[in-house]
Design an enzyme around this catalytic site. Structure first.
Site, PDB file in Angstrom:
ATOM      1  N   ASN A 223       0.861  -1.186   0.000  1.00  0.00           N
ATOM      2  CA  ASN A 223       0.000   0.000   0.000  1.00  0.00           C
ATOM      3  C   ASN A 223       0.894   1.232   0.000  1.00  0.00           C
ATOM      4  O   ASN A 223       1.720   1.412   0.895  1.00  0.00           O
ATOM      5  CB  ASN A 223      -0.883  -0.013   1.246  1.00  0.00           C
ATOM      6  CG  ASN A 223      -1.876   1.130   1.270  1.00  0.00           C
ATOM      7  OD1 ASN A 223      -1.554   2.249   0.899  1.00  0.00           O
ATOM      8  ND2 ASN A 223      -3.070   0.854   1.735  1.00  0.00           N
ATOM      9  N   ILE A 225       0.563   4.273   0.856  1.00  0.00           N
ATOM     10  CA  ILE A 225       0.554   5.174   2.010  1.00  0.00           C
ATOM     11  C   ILE A 225       0.862   4.448   3.313  1.00  0.00           C
ATOM     12  O   ILE A 225       0.936   5.067   4.372  1.00  0.00           O
ATOM     13  CB  ILE A 225      -0.792   5.920   2.137  1.00  0.00           C
ATOM     14  CG1 ILE A 225      -1.937   4.947   2.397  1.00  0.00           C
ATOM     15  CG2 ILE A 225      -1.051   6.767   0.911  1.00  0.00           C
ATOM     16  CD1 ILE A 225      -3.246   5.644   2.702  1.00  0.00           C
ATOM     17  N   GLU A 226       1.065   3.150   3.242  1.00  0.00           N
ATOM     18  CA  GLU A 226       1.410   2.400   4.446  1.00  0.00           C
ATOM     19  C   GLU A 226       2.884   1.994   4.434  1.00  0.00           C
ATOM     20  O   GLU A 226       3.653   2.414   5.285  1.00  0.00           O
ATOM     21  CB  GLU A 226       0.502   1.176   4.593  1.00  0.00           C
ATOM     22  CG  GLU A 226      -0.936   1.546   4.888  1.00  0.00           C
ATOM     23  CD  GLU A 226      -1.767   0.358   5.317  1.00  0.00           C
ATOM     24  OE1 GLU A 226      -2.748   0.066   4.643  1.00  0.00           O
ATOM     25  OE2 GLU A 226      -1.436  -0.277   6.326  1.00  0.00           O
ATOM     26  N   MET A 227       3.259   1.164   3.488  1.00  0.00           N
ATOM     27  CA  MET A 227       4.647   0.717   3.429  1.00  0.00           C
ATOM     28  C   MET A 227       5.348   1.099   2.130  1.00  0.00           C
ATOM     29  O   MET A 227       6.485   0.707   1.917  1.00  0.00           O
ATOM     30  CB  MET A 227       4.731  -0.799   3.648  1.00  0.00           C
ATOM     31  CG  MET A 227       4.401  -1.221   5.067  1.00  0.00           C
ATOM     32  SD  MET A 227       4.861  -2.945   5.370  1.00  0.00           S
ATOM     33  CE  MET A 227       4.395  -3.117   7.097  1.00  0.00           C
ATOM     34  N   GLN A 483      -6.634   1.863   3.424  1.00  0.00           N
ATOM     35  CA  GLN A 483      -6.005   1.153   4.516  1.00  0.00           C
ATOM     36  C   GLN A 483      -6.963   0.660   5.595  1.00  0.00           C
ATOM     37  O   GLN A 483      -7.992   1.225   5.873  1.00  0.00           O
ATOM     38  CB  GLN A 483      -4.882   1.990   5.135  1.00  0.00           C
ATOM     39  CG  GLN A 483      -5.300   3.089   6.094  1.00  0.00           C
ATOM     40  CD  GLN A 483      -4.134   3.840   6.649  1.00  0.00           C
ATOM     41  OE1 GLN A 483      -3.792   4.854   6.157  1.00  0.00           O
ATOM     42  NE2 GLN A 483      -3.512   3.352   7.680  1.00  0.00           N
TER      43      GLN A 483
END
Length: 484
Positions: A223, A225-227, A483
């Site tokens: 993702n 915006i996550e990892m 998310q």
């Protein structure tokens, strides 16, 4: 009186097609996708437009509904096909090679043994084919490998984010933030749900788009915006360059590093480590220790919807299930694993939801207006540690949560039928909070692992990734399944 949703505009149906269900986390936020057809109800169509049937008190039920397109500051071109991106392996152009996702196992190389788990009091055993998938039996080596991967920030694009960044065992397996902070300080639109007792979960994520922990583990790692904006191939090749991981994968799975093995190992660690039971309630209910709960907690227990033990002569003098909690928070894990609209995220002025929840990921042909703004019922175990609460982290304390239900939620066209005003007194509200805190249990103690050194000989510090990066840029554009 608030009317029910009538139809969904063509724009809403088109954008809803972007998420037809499946497993994993969110997909990449690519810049260009096929935009939805403009709604005939309004010249300015927003993402996930919903036709709201606005019927006044004087309107008859059979009068034709008036279609209204909510005013949403959302660009449909920013929406992505969550499932498609995950199936493709996270790439924007082409899927990862099959050898990255899965490899045939060489059984002669496996050096592992079964793992027997004694669950805390109050929980059912972990049984193969019941709450442990047949394709992923519990083993010691798999658990240790999954633990390392869970805490290893090298799974992220820049080596700063690990699974534990958003799901920290010391914070109730959450990050205790309203919305999670990922790579480069970017934020999404939902709060990180706890991993506690997800071994017993039927679906994962707030919208239930993943059917298993194995599926859930595949989402956040790619993702953007996550990892980070990376493919599964990027991640797997990075780990294959680490000798310690190559060796462990061979001994556990009889293969090189693969996405399949990663998902199974991480899921095994979460399934075994994130267990919580043996709370004050369990000592009272299972052990028969009548002194385990205070008088306030016992009153709260009855208000919650649970009866006292038959051998307990304490008189609570409160109405059973007055707080209506067990309408959704049922069973040993205090969740019915269903999806409900309780009014969180409803904007009465715009006549719209900030997040469509379960409705977005339901397949075409199965969509139901009751799923609009509906989210999964979370467990109440460890609830004291896992705030702030709700899918958007909008309620900061348990007192606020109880008050939200006490007032009957936020009225909206799809409000769950069980949400109604409760008329709890101040003392009763305090008692309900006291009982929920009595569900704080005995968690499995998790020691941080020593991670295998990289090709440069350096060993990452898993502790460093436990602190989320400072917020850099909030996600101003709503993503239907962004998310969690």
């Amino acid at each position: 009186m608030l009317a029910r949703f009538g139809w969904v505009t063509r724009s809403a149906l088109a954008t809803a097609l972007l998420a037809l269900g499946g497993c994993g986390g969110t997909g990449n936020e690519k810049e260009e996708v096929a935009s939805a057809e403009p709604s005939t109800a309004s010249p300015s169509s927003g993402a996930l437009d919903a036709a709201v049937a606005k019927v006044s008190d004087k309107d008859s039920a059979d009068k034709p509904a008036h279609l209204v397109t909510p005013d949403r500051a959302v660009d449909p071109k920013k929406l992505v096909d969550v499932v498609e991106q995950e199936v493709k392996g996270g790439e924007n152009a082409s899927p990862s090679p099959e050898s990255i996702l899965w490899l045939p196992s060489d059984q002669s190389k496996i050096k592992d043994e079964p793992l027997t788990v004694k669950v805390p009091k109050g929980l059912s055993p972990l049984i193969l084919n019941v709450n442990v998938p047949a394709a992923n039996p519990l083993t010691k080596g798999k658990f240790e490998l999954g633990k390392q991967l869970y805490f290893d920030p090298r799974v992220s694009l820049d080596g700063t984010i690990s699974c534990a960044t958003c799901h920290n065992p010391e914070k109730g397996w959450t990050d205790q933030l309203s919305v999670s902070v990922g790579i480069d300080g970017h934020t999404g639109g939902r709060s990180a749900p706890t991993v506690v007792n997800t071994a017993y979960g039927k679906t994962m994520f707030w919208d239930g788009r993943s059917p298993s922990l194995e599926g859930q583990a595949q989402g956040p790692i790619q993702n953007p915006i996550e990892m980070g904006k990376q493919s599964y191939e990027d991640i797997v090749l990075r780990l294959r360059a680490i000798p310690g991981y190559k060796d462990q994968f061979e001994k556990v799975f009889g293969t090189d590093v693969t996405l399949d093995g990663m998902a199974k190992a991480i899921a095994t660690f979460e399934r075994v480590a994130a267990l919580s039971g043996n709370s004050k309630y369990d000592k009272y209910n299972s052990d028969g220790d009548l002194t385990a709960l205070s008088e306030s907690e016992k009153r709260g227990m009855v208000l919650f919807g649970l009866r006292l033990r038959g051998d307990d002569e304490f008189k609570t003098n409160v109405a059973l299930k007055k707080a209506e909690c067990t309408s959704c928070h049922t069973g040993s894990n205090f969740t019915n694993e269903q999806f409900h609209n309780i009014g969180v995220g409803w904007n009465a002025e715009k006549n719209d939801f900030a997040d469509y929840g379960r409705f977005v990921i339901s397949p075409i042909g199965s969509k139901n207006n009751s799923e609009l703004g509906a989210f999964k019922t979370p467990t109440v175990r460890e609830i004291e540690k896992s705030g702030p609460y709700m899918h958007d982290g909008s309620l900061k304390t348990l007192e606020e949560v109880v008050e939200h239900y006490n007032k009957g939620g936020n009225p909206n066209p799809s409000l769950d039928k069980d949400i109604k005003k409760l008329n709890l007194t101040d003392s009763e509200k305090a008692d309900v909070v006291a009982f929920m805190k009595a569900l704080t249990g005995e968690q499995v103690k998790v020691e941080l692992p020593t991670l295998p050194p990289g090709t440069d000989g350096k060993i990452p510090d898993p502790h460093a990734a436990l602190t989320p990066p400072p917020v850099k840029a909030a996600a101003n554009v709503f993503h239907p399944a962004v998310q969690r």
